[in-house]
Design a protein around this motif. Structure first.
Motif, PDB file in Angstrom:
ATOM      1  N   LEU A 193      26.549  48.296  38.151  1.00  0.00           N
ATOM      2  CA  LEU A 193      27.228  47.437  39.532  1.00  0.00           C
ATOM      3  C   LEU A 193      28.054  45.927  39.069  1.00  0.00           C
ATOM      4  CD1 LEU A 193      24.783  48.197  41.871  1.00  0.00           C
ATOM      5  CD2 LEU A 193      26.488  49.112  42.106  1.00  0.00           C
ATOM      6  N   LEU A 194      27.699  45.604  37.659  1.00  0.00           N
ATOM      7  CA  LEU A 194      28.087  43.823  37.417  1.00  0.00           C
ATOM      8  C   LEU A 194      29.654  44.488  37.031  1.00  0.00           C
ATOM      9  CD1 LEU A 194      28.008  41.445  37.492  1.00  0.00           C
ATOM     10  CD2 LEU A 194      27.111  41.770  35.267  1.00  0.00           C
ATOM     11  N   HIS A 195      29.554  45.666  35.719  1.00  0.00           N
ATOM     12  CA  HIS A 195      30.831  45.689  35.525  1.00  0.00           C
ATOM     13  C   HIS A 195      32.270  46.350  36.830  1.00  0.00           C
ATOM     14  CE1 HIS A 195      34.345  48.392  33.405  1.00  0.00           C
ATOM     15  NE2 HIS A 195      33.727  48.226  32.090  1.00  0.00           N
ATOM     16  N   ALA A 196      31.877  46.909  37.830  1.00  0.00           N
ATOM     17  CA  ALA A 196      32.532  47.103  38.554  1.00  0.00           C
ATOM     18  C   ALA A 196      33.205  46.130  39.446  1.00  0.00           C
ATOM     19  CB  ALA A 196      31.765  48.364  39.538  1.00  0.00           C
ATOM     20  N   LEU A 197      32.193  45.864  39.697  1.00  0.00           N
ATOM     21  CA  LEU A 197      32.608  44.256  40.145  1.00  0.00           C
ATOM     22  C   LEU A 197      33.755  42.990  39.656  1.00  0.00           C
ATOM     23  CD1 LEU A 197      31.918  42.037  42.443  1.00  0.00           C
ATOM     24  CD2 LEU A 197      30.117  41.158  40.970  1.00  0.00           C
ATOM     25  N   LEU A 198      32.831  43.192  38.239  1.00  0.00           N
ATOM     26  CA  LEU A 198      34.372  41.908  37.726  1.00  0.00           C
ATOM     27  C   LEU A 198      36.019  42.945  37.110  1.00  0.00           C
ATOM     28  CD1 LEU A 198      31.811  41.069  35.294  1.00  0.00           C
ATOM     29  CD2 LEU A 198      32.369  39.564  36.922  1.00  0.00           C
ATOM     30  N   ASN A 199      35.473  44.675  37.122  1.00  0.00           N
ATOM     31  CA  ASN A 199      36.706  44.954  35.768  1.00  0.00           C
ATOM     32  C   ASN A 199      36.997  45.922  37.431  1.00  0.00           C
ATOM     33  OD1 ASN A 199      35.888  43.789  33.570  1.00  0.00           O
ATOM     34  ND2 ASN A 199      34.190  44.409  33.977  1.00  0.00           N
ATOM     35  N   ASP A 200      36.366  46.233  38.070  1.00  0.00           N
ATOM     36  CA  ASP A 200      37.417  47.585  38.736  1.00  0.00           C
ATOM     37  C   ASP A 200      38.466  47.199  39.530  1.00  0.00           C
ATOM     38  OD1 ASP A 200      36.328  50.637  40.401  1.00  0.00           O
ATOM     39  OD2 ASP A 200      37.924  49.935  41.115  1.00  0.00           O
ATOM     40  N   GLU A 201      39.895  47.849  39.565  1.00  0.00           N
ATOM     41  CA  GLU A 201      41.042  47.514  40.360  1.00  0.00           C
ATOM     42  C   GLU A 201      41.167  47.760  41.529  1.00  0.00           C
ATOM     43  OE1 GLU A 201      43.512  51.553  39.711  1.00  0.00           O
ATOM     44  OE2 GLU A 201      43.700  50.309  38.087  1.00  0.00           O
ATOM     45  N   ASP A 202      40.350  47.872  41.851  1.00  0.00           N
ATOM     46  CA  ASP A 202      40.249  48.367  43.501  1.00  0.00           C
ATOM     47  C   ASP A 202      39.208  47.458  44.168  1.00  0.00           C
ATOM     48  OD1 ASP A 202      40.603  50.664  45.740  1.00  0.00           O
ATOM     49  OD2 ASP A 202      38.846  50.231  46.133  1.00  0.00           O
ATOM     50  N   THR A 203      39.575  46.580  45.372  1.00  0.00           N
ATOM     51  CA  THR A 203      39.359  45.679  45.936  1.00  0.00           C
ATOM     52  C   THR A 203      38.251  46.407  46.541  1.00  0.00           C
ATOM     53  OG1 THR A 203      40.909  45.735  48.091  1.00  0.00           O
ATOM     54  CG2 THR A 203      41.278  44.478  46.250  1.00  0.00           C
ATOM     55  N   VAL A 204      38.365  47.691  47.340  1.00  0.00           N
ATOM     56  CA  VAL A 204      37.084  48.403  48.217  1.00  0.00           C
ATOM     57  C   VAL A 204      35.765  47.941  47.544  1.00  0.00           C
ATOM     58  CG1 VAL A 204      36.417  49.515  50.122  1.00  0.00           C
ATOM     59  CG2 VAL A 204      38.067  48.702  50.478  1.00  0.00           C
ATOM     60  N   VAL A 205      36.312  48.943  46.255  1.00  0.00           N
ATOM     61  CA  VAL A 205      34.291  49.094  44.901  1.00  0.00           C
ATOM     62  C   VAL A 205      34.645  47.916  44.642  1.00  0.00           C
ATOM     63  CG1 VAL A 205      34.384  50.146  42.369  1.00  0.00           C
ATOM     64  CG2 VAL A 205      35.983  51.314  44.235  1.00  0.00           C
ATOM     65  N   ARG A 206      35.096  46.527  44.483  1.00  0.00           N
ATOM     66  CA  ARG A 206      34.217  45.554  44.331  1.00  0.00           C
ATOM     67  C   ARG A 206      33.142  44.947  45.009  1.00  0.00           C
ATOM     68  NH1 ARG A 206      39.994  44.588  42.357  1.00  0.00           N
ATOM     69  NH2 ARG A 206      39.996  42.533  43.768  1.00  0.00           N
ATOM     70  N   GLY A 207      33.651  45.259  46.411  1.00  0.00           N
ATOM     71  CA  GLY A 207      33.354  45.021  47.239  1.00  0.00           C
ATOM     72  C   GLY A 207      32.052  45.217  47.852  1.00  0.00           C
ATOM     73  N   SER A 208      32.313  47.085  47.065  1.00  0.00           N
ATOM     74  CA  SER A 208      31.250  47.874  47.705  1.00  0.00           C
ATOM     75  C   SER A 208      30.228  47.170  46.883  1.00  0.00           C
ATOM     76  CB  SER A 208      31.455  49.300  46.976  1.00  0.00           C
ATOM     77  OG  SER A 208      32.195  49.351  48.424  1.00  0.00           O
ATOM     78  N   ALA A 209      30.608  47.384  45.226  1.00  0.00           N
ATOM     79  CA  ALA A 209      29.473  46.456  44.095  1.00  0.00           C
ATOM     80  C   ALA A 209      28.627  45.959  43.734  1.00  0.00           C
ATOM     81  CB  ALA A 209      30.617  46.327  43.281  1.00  0.00           C
ATOM     82  N   ALA A 210      29.142  44.353  45.252  1.00  0.00           N
ATOM     83  CA  ALA A 210      28.779  43.259  45.113  1.00  0.00           C
ATOM     84  C   ALA A 210      28.147  43.696  45.985  1.00  0.00           C
ATOM     85  CB  ALA A 210      29.747  42.106  46.207  1.00  0.00           C
ATOM     86  N   GLY A 211      27.765  44.318  47.785  1.00  0.00           N
ATOM     87  CA  GLY A 211      26.505  44.910  48.605  1.00  0.00           C
ATOM     88  C   GLY A 211      25.603  45.644  47.633  1.00  0.00           C
TER      89      GLY A 211
END
Length: 295
Positions: free
Chosen positions: A110-128
């Motif tokens: 989840l941390l990797h997705a927050l820091l690296n995913d190109e999609d803003t929704v994915v990053r926000g959902s990972a933070a959640g």
């Protein structure tokens, strides 16, 4: 008249949707009858890829809720989809489903997705999802905040997650108050403000008061704003002292907070603030005095 390619495409979509509908009905029946096998990896993989990739939002939601009910056996397949699937819809849904499960083993991906995913929704959902994971995620979130590599948007999401975790992270938060990083201390003060609101916690309230003298003006401002949201009378004299802070933002926030708190002992100091060098502070002081006098 539809051409043959259009008709064929529509038929394929309808067929795929029918198969997905049949899949969720089968799994739901198995769960109801207590015959679902959590070790059926192929079935779990199908639920993640086919179910969370369905074009219909309500269907994706139903699969997410069902996978959430299945819980940790689904985590590895959700992690795999989050990390590697090319379809952002599936990555988004995987992160949102991990939010439901709140499995501590998912913190690293989840941390990797927050820091690296190109999609803003994915990053926000990972933070959640990190926020829902709770205390396990706190050290990683603090590392993000302490780093100079990440943008303000990412640090903002990490700070929000810390605040959401709140009292569960209290000991980590108190320890991080000594950090050399302004971003860490600022996020910690914001999170401790949530702890103070949640529990009327004396220790949290005292930390907010002491943060009014932090070397960084942004933290003094954050603390002054937070103290307006809690019922802690011992903070009033400290907010009054903040009316003489060298930073205009701190003085503005202290004036506003004293007006919100409404204690009449602040009237005389606020009268003095009517002579502040900044016009905005003078205007806010006038408003704060009016607020207090109307109580």
């Amino acid at each position: 008249m539809l051409n043959s390619k259009t008709q064929s495409g529509d038929d394929s979509i309808l067929l795929a949707q029918a198969e997905t509908d049949a899949l969720i009905e089968m799994v739901s029946d198995q769960i109801t009858l207590d015959t679902f096998d959590p070790n059926d990896h192929e079935l779990l993989k199908r639920m993640v890829i086919e179910g969370l990739g369905d074009s219909r939002g309500l269907v994706r939601l139903r699969f997410a809720e069902t996978l959430g009910e299945i819980g940790e056996p689904a985590t590895p397949f959700l992690i795999e989809a989050l990390a590697n699937h090319p379809n952002p819809v599936i990555r988004r849904a995987a992160a949102k489903t991990l939010n439901i499960i709140a499995d501590p083993t998912a913190v690293s991906p989840l941390l990797h997705a927050l820091l690296n995913d190109e999609d803003t929704v994915v990053r926000g959902s990972a933070a959640g999802a990190l926020a829902r994971t709770g205390e396990t995620a706190v050290p990683a979130l603090l590392e993000v905040l302490a780093s100079t590599e990440y943008p303000e948007s990412t640090k903002g999401q990490a700070a929000w997650a810390l605040a959401f975790i709140g009292s569960e992270a209290a000991e980590h938060l108190y320890a991080a108050l000594d950090s050399d990083s302004v971003d860490v201390r600022c996020a910690v003060v914001g999170a401790i403000a949530h702890v103070a609101q949640e529990q009327s916690d004396e220790r949290a309230c005292k930390v907010l008061v002491s943060s009014l003298t932090d070397p960084a003006s942004v933290i003094r401002t954050e603390a002054a704003a937070a103290l307006a949201q809690i019922n802690y009378p011992p903070a009033i004299p400290h907010l009054i002292l903040a009316l003489r802070d060298r930073d205009g933002e701190v003085r503005k926030t202290a004036v506003t907070s004293l007006g919100k708190i409404g204690d009449r002992t602040a009237l005389e100091p606020l009268q003095a603030a009517l002579k502040d060098e900044l016009e905005v502070v003078r205007l806010l002081a006038k408003l704060a005095i009016s607020q207090i006098e109307k109580r």
